[in-house]
Scaffold this motif. Structure first.
Motif, PDB file in Angstrom:
ATOM      1  N   SER A 324       0.847  -1.194   0.000  1.00  0.00           N
ATOM      2  CA  SER A 324       0.000   0.000   0.000  1.00  0.00           C
ATOM      3  C   SER A 324       0.877   1.236   0.000  1.00  0.00           C
ATOM      4  O   SER A 324       1.945   1.261   0.618  1.00  0.00           O
ATOM      5  CB  SER A 324      -0.903   0.033   1.240  1.00  0.00           C
ATOM      6  N   LEU A 325       0.417   2.259  -0.684  1.00  0.00           N
ATOM      7  CA  LEU A 325       1.105   3.546  -0.655  1.00  0.00           C
ATOM      8  C   LEU A 325       0.324   4.433   0.303  1.00  0.00           C
ATOM      9  O   LEU A 325      -0.885   4.613   0.149  1.00  0.00           O
ATOM     10  CB  LEU A 325       1.132   4.159  -2.052  1.00  0.00           C
ATOM     11  N   ILE A 326       1.012   4.969   1.330  1.00  0.00           N
ATOM     12  CA  ILE A 326       0.306   5.739   2.347  1.00  0.00           C
ATOM     13  C   ILE A 326       0.945   7.111   2.521  1.00  0.00           C
ATOM     14  O   ILE A 326       2.120   7.317   2.207  1.00  0.00           O
ATOM     15  CB  ILE A 326       0.287   5.003   3.698  1.00  0.00           C
ATOM     16  N   VAL A 327       0.150   8.043   3.041  1.00  0.00           N
ATOM     17  CA  VAL A 327       0.635   9.386   3.353  1.00  0.00           C
ATOM     18  C   VAL A 327       0.050   9.755   4.717  1.00  0.00           C
ATOM     19  O   VAL A 327      -1.092   9.415   5.023  1.00  0.00           O
ATOM     20  CB  VAL A 327       0.218  10.396   2.257  1.00  0.00           C
ATOM     21  N   PRO A 328       0.844  10.423   5.576  1.00  0.00           N
ATOM     22  CA  PRO A 328       0.330  10.773   6.907  1.00  0.00           C
ATOM     23  C   PRO A 328      -0.887  11.675   6.815  1.00  0.00           C
ATOM     24  O   PRO A 328      -1.003  12.512   5.924  1.00  0.00           O
ATOM     25  CB  PRO A 328       1.511  11.510   7.557  1.00  0.00           C
ATOM     26  N   ALA A 329      -1.801  11.499   7.765  1.00  0.00           N
ATOM     27  CA  ALA A 329      -2.965  12.379   7.820  1.00  0.00           C
ATOM     28  C   ALA A 329      -2.555  13.726   8.409  1.00  0.00           C
ATOM     29  O   ALA A 329      -1.727  13.786   9.310  1.00  0.00           O
ATOM     30  CB  ALA A 329      -4.058  11.739   8.677  1.00  0.00           C
ATOM     31  N   PRO A 330      -3.114  14.827   7.887  1.00  0.00           N
ATOM     32  CA  PRO A 330      -2.748  16.157   8.393  1.00  0.00           C
ATOM     33  C   PRO A 330      -3.002  16.314   9.883  1.00  0.00           C
ATOM     34  O   PRO A 330      -2.295  17.035  10.576  1.00  0.00           O
ATOM     35  CB  PRO A 330      -3.628  17.109   7.576  1.00  0.00           C
ATOM     36  N   ASP A 331      -4.039  15.610  10.407  1.00  0.00           N
ATOM     37  CA  ASP A 331      -4.397  15.770  11.820  1.00  0.00           C
ATOM     38  C   ASP A 331      -3.715  14.748  12.721  1.00  0.00           C
ATOM     39  O   ASP A 331      -4.023  14.650  13.909  1.00  0.00           O
ATOM     40  CB  ASP A 331      -5.920  15.668  11.986  1.00  0.00           C
ATOM     41  N   GLY A 332      -2.780  13.970  12.154  1.00  0.00           N
ATOM     42  CA  GLY A 332      -2.082  12.978  12.956  1.00  0.00           C
ATOM     43  C   GLY A 332      -2.851  11.692  13.156  1.00  0.00           C
ATOM     44  O   GLY A 332      -2.414  10.815  13.915  1.00  0.00           O
ATOM     45  N   GLY A 333      -3.975  11.552  12.476  1.00  0.00           N
ATOM     46  CA  GLY A 333      -4.767  10.339  12.603  1.00  0.00           C
ATOM     47  C   GLY A 333      -4.231   9.213  11.742  1.00  0.00           C
ATOM     48  O   GLY A 333      -3.056   9.196  11.373  1.00  0.00           O
ATOM     49  N   ALA A 334      -5.109   8.269  11.403  1.00  0.00           N
ATOM     50  CA  ALA A 334      -4.695   7.134  10.581  1.00  0.00           C
ATOM     51  C   ALA A 334      -4.230   7.619   9.215  1.00  0.00           C
ATOM     52  O   ALA A 334      -4.847   8.506   8.618  1.00  0.00           O
ATOM     53  CB  ALA A 334      -5.859   6.157  10.424  1.00  0.00           C
ATOM     54  N   PRO A 335      -3.127   7.067   8.703  1.00  0.00           N
ATOM     55  CA  PRO A 335      -2.635   7.510   7.399  1.00  0.00           C
ATOM     56  C   PRO A 335      -3.622   7.190   6.286  1.00  0.00           C
ATOM     57  O   PRO A 335      -4.443   6.272   6.415  1.00  0.00           O
ATOM     58  CB  PRO A 335      -1.325   6.732   7.224  1.00  0.00           C
ATOM     59  N   GLU A 336      -3.550   7.956   5.225  1.00  0.00           N
ATOM     60  CA  GLU A 336      -4.434   7.754   4.087  1.00  0.00           C
ATOM     61  C   GLU A 336      -3.795   6.791   3.101  1.00  0.00           C
ATOM     62  O   GLU A 336      -2.612   6.912   2.774  1.00  0.00           O
ATOM     63  CB  GLU A 336      -4.702   9.097   3.415  1.00  0.00           C
ATOM     64  N   VAL A 337      -4.562   5.826   2.642  1.00  0.00           N
ATOM     65  CA  VAL A 337      -4.087   4.860   1.652  1.00  0.00           C
ATOM     66  C   VAL A 337      -4.347   5.448   0.264  1.00  0.00           C
ATOM     67  O   VAL A 337      -5.490   5.689  -0.116  1.00  0.00           O
ATOM     68  CB  VAL A 337      -4.785   3.496   1.812  1.00  0.00           C
ATOM     69  N   LEU A 338      -3.277   5.658  -0.491  1.00  0.00           N
ATOM     70  CA  LEU A 338      -3.402   6.250  -1.812  1.00  0.00           C
ATOM     71  C   LEU A 338      -3.729   5.212  -2.878  1.00  0.00           C
ATOM     72  O   LEU A 338      -4.438   5.491  -3.834  1.00  0.00           O
ATOM     73  CB  LEU A 338      -2.105   6.977  -2.181  1.00  0.00           C
ATOM     74  N   SER A 339      -3.151   4.027  -2.732  1.00  0.00           N
ATOM     75  CA  SER A 339      -3.390   2.939  -3.683  1.00  0.00           C
ATOM     76  C   SER A 339      -2.753   1.686  -3.115  1.00  0.00           C
ATOM     77  O   SER A 339      -1.924   1.760  -2.192  1.00  0.00           O
ATOM     78  CB  SER A 339      -2.777   3.270  -5.051  1.00  0.00           C
ATOM     79  N   GLN A 340      -3.105   0.530  -3.645  1.00  0.00           N
ATOM     80  CA  GLN A 340      -2.485  -0.695  -3.160  1.00  0.00           C
ATOM     81  C   GLN A 340      -2.512  -1.781  -4.225  1.00  0.00           C
ATOM     82  O   GLN A 340      -3.266  -1.718  -5.194  1.00  0.00           O
ATOM     83  CB  GLN A 340      -3.150  -1.196  -1.879  1.00  0.00           C
ATOM     84  N   GLY A 341      -1.645  -2.778  -4.029  1.00  0.00           N
ATOM     85  CA  GLY A 341      -1.569  -3.927  -4.926  1.00  0.00           C
ATOM     86  C   GLY A 341      -1.258  -5.169  -4.131  1.00  0.00           C
ATOM     87  O   GLY A 341      -0.770  -5.090  -2.989  1.00  0.00           O
ATOM     88  N   LEU A 342      -1.512  -6.320  -4.710  1.00  0.00           N
ATOM     89  CA  LEU A 342      -1.359  -7.596  -4.006  1.00  0.00           C
ATOM     90  C   LEU A 342      -0.252  -8.441  -4.624  1.00  0.00           C
ATOM     91  O   LEU A 342      -0.117  -8.510  -5.847  1.00  0.00           O
ATOM     92  CB  LEU A 342      -2.676  -8.373  -4.036  1.00  0.00           C
ATOM     93  N   ILE A 343       0.540  -9.071  -3.765  1.00  0.00           N
ATOM     94  CA  ILE A 343       1.578 -10.022  -4.188  1.00  0.00           C
ATOM     95  C   ILE A 343       1.100 -11.412  -3.778  1.00  0.00           C
ATOM     96  O   ILE A 343       0.782 -11.648  -2.613  1.00  0.00           O
ATOM     97  CB  ILE A 343       2.933  -9.685  -3.522  1.00  0.00           C
TER      98      ILE A 343
END
Length: 452
Positions: A324-343
């Motif tokens: 998964s590609l993630i970026v921190p949430a501005p408010d310090g909460g759970a990070p946002e998932v930008l996209s994901q793939g499966l192996i």
């Protein structure tokens, strides 16, 4: 503050290339994870966090970007005297490339670090007036003193920490070896600032240490290069700053989740350059870990993920990892998932399926080996092991031809005479220009994308 349409928000995609089939008893799964960011728009505006949007659907602009330019002002920058002038001109060109609203500072680096502009432990905000004032302040840059790069990075970190911007970036120029602090001190400084800002590093001339400069860039997820001719600094600094100004999303991480019993063997970026990420993992909950990728603009990068799965019977299949590609949430909460793939892993008795090597995996395995054998060959040459150097650099020539890495092949041809590229038969050149050898070493980790 600028307004942006939804179409300007960068969109991330994750694609996984692999051969998921394993033979009975097979346990190693290799995959190339291609991450692509497209559709952003920062020209003349403020960088976006990436995917955050207001309730009205208008993406929320990030506070902006901050850049610190670190210029070597040690005594060696006076030899020849034009080198210091070229460094001032290059810094001025980079300042001209700053967008309005970007925070910035200029640091003079010797055996200590001094803020040349704006001073007072703060950052200036780029506009017509501050750019002019900063360029005037560059006249105070003069050569004298030693080299302690760790102190430069420490000051850059303190300055950037005061910024509210999402994009935090450094540009570092040196012309010599880091002789006025221990290697341990530099490593400690890099460890302290890693993850806090990205940094591009450049060596000017030929009196600097390649492994120091590339080590700085690698630790801080930036680029490294040689500028053998100081007259080329302005063009290089302009390109670096343009690239920094194109970054729109900061602190992006590749998160790998694995089921019970699955072990991650390694994670490395393999395009546009080889960067080892395995040791940079930070735990992110049960069976999940984050690997830093830095800041992103409109671009695509490839990552090689290798995992070891438990033994299984023919016909069984499992999810080996979720990327998964993630970026921190501005408010310090759970990070946002930008996209994901499966192996995936599927066990089969079909020999043709289980022994097939995925083209992307094969290509980047060769590119990683290419970078490694160039380093080994050049190290052997420096130690006087000419047979070992010939063997390693010959293998490099062979790999460069197979993968179509023409730029690396050209650099190799300045160090060896190629007798037969297909078999890797070469002869070491009796005389090699120092700039050519350093260019090959500095750029050895650059790769070419697989032809899909």
């Amino acid at each position: 503050m600028a307004n942006f349409s939804k179409s300007q928000v960068p969109r991330f995609s994750v694609e996984v290339y692999q051969n998921e089939y394993l033979p009975e008893g097979g346990r190693e799964v290799n995959a190339i994870v291609t991450v692509t960011s497209t559709g952003g728009g920062t020209t003349g505006g403020v960088p976006l966090r990436g995917v955050s949007a207001s309730p009205a659907g208008i993406p929320a602009p990030a506070p902006g970007a901050a850049v610190v330019i670190m210029v070597d002002c040690s005594g060696s920058m006076d030899y020849p005297p034009t080198k210091m002038r070229n460094a001032r001109d290059a810094t001025a060109a980079a300042i001209d490339t700053l967008r309005d609203g970007v925070e910035f500072a200029v640091v003079a680096g010797t055996h200590q670090a001094v803020e040349v502009y704006p001073g007072g432990g703060r950052l200036a905000i780029a506009d017509r007036h501050t750019r002019g004032d900063a360029k005037s302040a560059l006249r105070r840059l003069s050569a004298g003193g030693g080299t302690a790069i760790g102190t430069w990075l420490g000051l850059a970190d303190r300055l950037l920490a005061a910024s509210a911007g999402d994009i935090r970036h450094g540009i570092l120029l040196t012309d010599g070896r880091n002789e006025h602090e221990s290697p341990e001190a530099l490593r400690s400084a890099l460890a302290a600032v890693a993850g806090r800002f990205t940094c591009d590093a450049r060596g000017v001339g030929t009196d600097w240490e390649v492994k120091e400069v590339t080590g700085i860039a690698s630790a801080l997820l930036g680029t490294a290069d040689i500028v053998a001719d100081p007259a080329q600094l302005a063009a290089d600094f302009t390109a670096m700053m343009e690239n920094a100004m194109g970054k729109e999303v900061a602190d992006v991480a590749l998160r790998l989740w694995t089921p019970v019993g699955v072990e991650i063997r390694f994670v490395k970026q393999v395009a546009p350059s080889v960067t080892e990420l395995t040791g940079r993992r930070t735990e992110a909950g049960p069976r999940a870990g984050d690997y830093p990728t830095g800041s992103w603009g409109d671009e695509s990068r490839d990552y090689h993920v290798c995992v070891r799965v438990p033994e299984a019977s023919i016909g069984q299949e499992m999810l080996a990892a979720r990327a998964s590609l993630i970026v921190p949430a501005p408010d310090g909460g759970a990070p946002e998932v930008l996209s994901q793939g499966l192996i995936r892993a599927i066990w089969t008795d079909d020999m043709a399926a289980s022994t097939s090597i995925n083209p992307q995996v094969a290509h980047y395995t060769g590119q990683a080996e290419l970078a490694q054998v160039i380093q080994q060959g050049l190290d052997a040459r420096k130690l006087g092991d000419y047979d070992g150097a010939t063997a390693k650099l010959g293998r490099a020539v062979q790999l460069a031809q197979v993968s179509g890495n023409e730029d690396t092949a050209k650099l190799l041809s300045k160090v060896v005479d190629v007798v037969d590229a297909a078999t890797g038969t070469v002869r070491l050149k009796a005389k090699v220009a120092e700039a050519d050898e350093m260019t090959l070493e500095t750029r050895s980790t650059r790769t070419v994308r697989v032809k899909k």
